[in-house]
Design an enzyme around this catalytic site. Structure first.
Site, mmCIF file in Angstrom:
data_model
loop_
_atom_site.group_PDB
_atom_site.id
_atom_site.type_symbol
_atom_site.label_atom_id
_atom_site.label_comp_id
_atom_site.label_asym_id
_atom_site.label_seq_id
_atom_site.Cartn_x
_atom_site.Cartn_y
_atom_site.Cartn_z
ATOM 1 N N ALA A 75 0.819 -1.214 0.000
ATOM 2 C CA ALA A 75 0.000 0.000 0.000
ATOM 3 C C ALA A 75 0.849 1.258 0.000
ATOM 4 O O ALA A 75 0.492 2.265 -0.626
ATOM 5 C CB ALA A 75 -0.937 0.003 1.208
ATOM 6 N N ASP A 76 1.965 1.223 0.697
ATOM 7 C CA ASP A 76 2.854 2.393 0.719
ATOM 8 C C ASP A 76 3.406 2.676 -0.677
ATOM 9 O O ASP A 76 3.390 3.820 -1.142
ATOM 10 C CB ASP A 76 4.021 2.149 1.684
ATOM 11 C CG ASP A 76 3.627 2.328 3.136
ATOM 12 O OD1 ASP A 76 2.872 3.271 3.425
ATOM 13 O OD2 ASP A 76 4.064 1.533 3.975
ATOM 14 N N TYR A 77 3.903 1.648 -1.320
ATOM 15 C CA TYR A 77 4.503 1.848 -2.640
ATOM 16 C C TYR A 77 3.449 2.227 -3.677
ATOM 17 O O TYR A 77 3.687 3.087 -4.539
ATOM 18 C CB TYR A 77 5.268 0.599 -3.065
ATOM 19 C CG TYR A 77 6.532 0.387 -2.272
ATOM 20 C CD1 TYR A 77 7.641 1.201 -2.486
ATOM 21 C CD2 TYR A 77 6.624 -0.602 -1.303
ATOM 22 C CE1 TYR A 77 8.806 1.032 -1.747
ATOM 23 C CE2 TYR A 77 7.781 -0.783 -0.555
ATOM 24 C CZ TYR A 77 8.870 0.030 -0.790
ATOM 25 O OH TYR A 77 10.026 -0.128 -0.056
#
Length: 396
Positions: free
Chosen positions: A168-170
């Site tokens: 989700a961060d990337y």
């Protein structure tokens, strides 16, 4: 020529999502100024496997191409310096909890007064509005809240984190970069910047194909299916005779006919057996059993050769060790050996590939405050005495 040369980015983010957005922009030529707290630095310096230079492999890879500057945003003098930097930047990226910039008197309305053309990218767990806006969250929470974790795992089993990654961060970093580039294009017409507001969970929810319309229209709640896919079959993972795992993907009747031919059982693709997708889905367990028995009767190389000759999409399920030995990865430059403060490091290459203005890795993560002199003296035109005073006061 670099595609984003002349664009300056102020990276206020921490950990992964915001910084990854800035990293993408930096790979294609933007000047990225990375702001970190004095003494402690970004927490990403300590996330992952440590190296002899004192920073982790994650930091060395993800802070590539950034000019690292220290600045205490909790101090008034620090915030004044930040405003001076913001006045000289095109894009500002932050992923604090909503309300943090406002608390510091650095909300978007204030930034617009300083720099009407500034684009502010704001990535947070739940976005800048809504009842959950002030709640904390990381990638694992975004995976859970988005619906992805519910889908991952074996039928009836414990939900799992897909790949144990910060997906989700990337993904949010990528969507943030898209938003920044769209806003840059709009600025050419309007002359003004804008705010890009993104929640971690939104980037994941956006790519979960048809789960939203399927529920709205038919009340269908997709459950965990292990390695299988909901709408196509056979489309799963199978183990070879020599203990390797492969993926086979048959997304159409024509593709299944090719697989049946490769298996030496063309009759499986007849209209009376499993030729139509609807019949294969109705008999999913039986179809998977037949394919699994065929794969299990052969070694990896034999299965892949038969699939390749038959035009059937198939692949070994790669470990990182397999990836390092693979000629396709090598041909595409997907792993780049790059010098760093910890010696030569293998890092993922730049994507996507542009024919005329390709991205590049110019250096890996710099030391804490490595470019203080460059930015404060060069960009803000502070004198050496001012810089030393700021250092002694703990502002930088």
């Amino acid at each position: 020529m670099r595609a984003l040369e002349g664009i300056r980015v102020l990276d206020l983010g921490t950990f992964i999502a915001g910084p990854h957005c800035a990293t993408i922009l930096g790979e294609f030529g933007a000047e990225v100024i990375k702001i970190e707290p004095p003494k402690t630095g970004d927490s990403l310096r300590r996330l992952g496997t440590n190296t002899e230079c004192g920073d982790t492999l994650v930091w060395l890879s993800e802070a590539r191409n950034k000019k690292c500057v220290t600045l205490d945003l909790g101090s008034e003098r620090g915030r004044d310096l930040l405003k001076r930097l913001a006045a000289k930047c095109d894009i500002i990226v932050e992923n604090f909890r909503p309300g943090t910039l406002e608390k510091w008197g650095l909300d978007y309305d204030e930034l617009k007064k300083i720099n009407p053309g500034a684009i502010l990218v704001r990535i947070s767990a739940y976005g800048q509005d809504g009842p959950m806006r002030t709640q904390p969250g990381f990638a694992r929470i975004a995976h859970a809240f988005s619906g992805l974790t519910y889908l991952a795992g074996e039928p009836g089993g414990i939900p799992v984190v897909p790949g144990s990654t910060s997906l989700a961060d990337y993904m949010s970093g990528m969507y943030g970069a898209i938003g920044a580039l769209v806003a840059l294009q709009a600025r050419k017409t309007t002359g003004e910047g804008q705010c890009v507001d993104l929640a971690l969970y939104e980037s994941v929810f956006r790519v979960l194909d048809e789960i939203a319309p399927a529920y709205q229209k038919f009340g269908y709640v997709r459950e965990r299916m292990g390695a299988d896919a909901v709408n196509v079959c056979p489309h799963s993972h199978y183990q070879t005779r020599d203990g390797k795992w492969i993926a086979i993907a048959c997304t159409s009747d024509q593709m299944f006919a090719r697989l049946a031919e490769a298996m030496g059982q063309p009759e499986l693709a007849s209209a009376e057996r499993y030729g139509p997708q609807t019949l294969r889905l109705a008999a999913r367990d039986e179809v998977n059993r037949i394919v699994a028995e065929w794969v299990a009767s052969l070694d990896l190389d034999s299965v892949l050769a038969l699939c390749s000759r038959g035009g059937v999409p198939a692949s070994l399920i790669f470990s990182i060790a397999d990836i390092f030995e693979d000629p396709q990865y090598r041909a595409r430059g997907n792993i780049q050996m790059t010098e760093s403060r910890a010696g030569e490091i293998a890092v993922p290459g730049v994507v996507p590939r542009l024919s005329e203005t390709p991205g590049e890795i110019r250096w890996l993560g710099a030391g804490l405050g490595a470019q203080n002199e460059d930015i404060y003296k060069g960009l803000l035109e502070l004198c050496s005495a001012e810089i030393e005073d700021l250092r002694i006061a703990g502002v930088i």
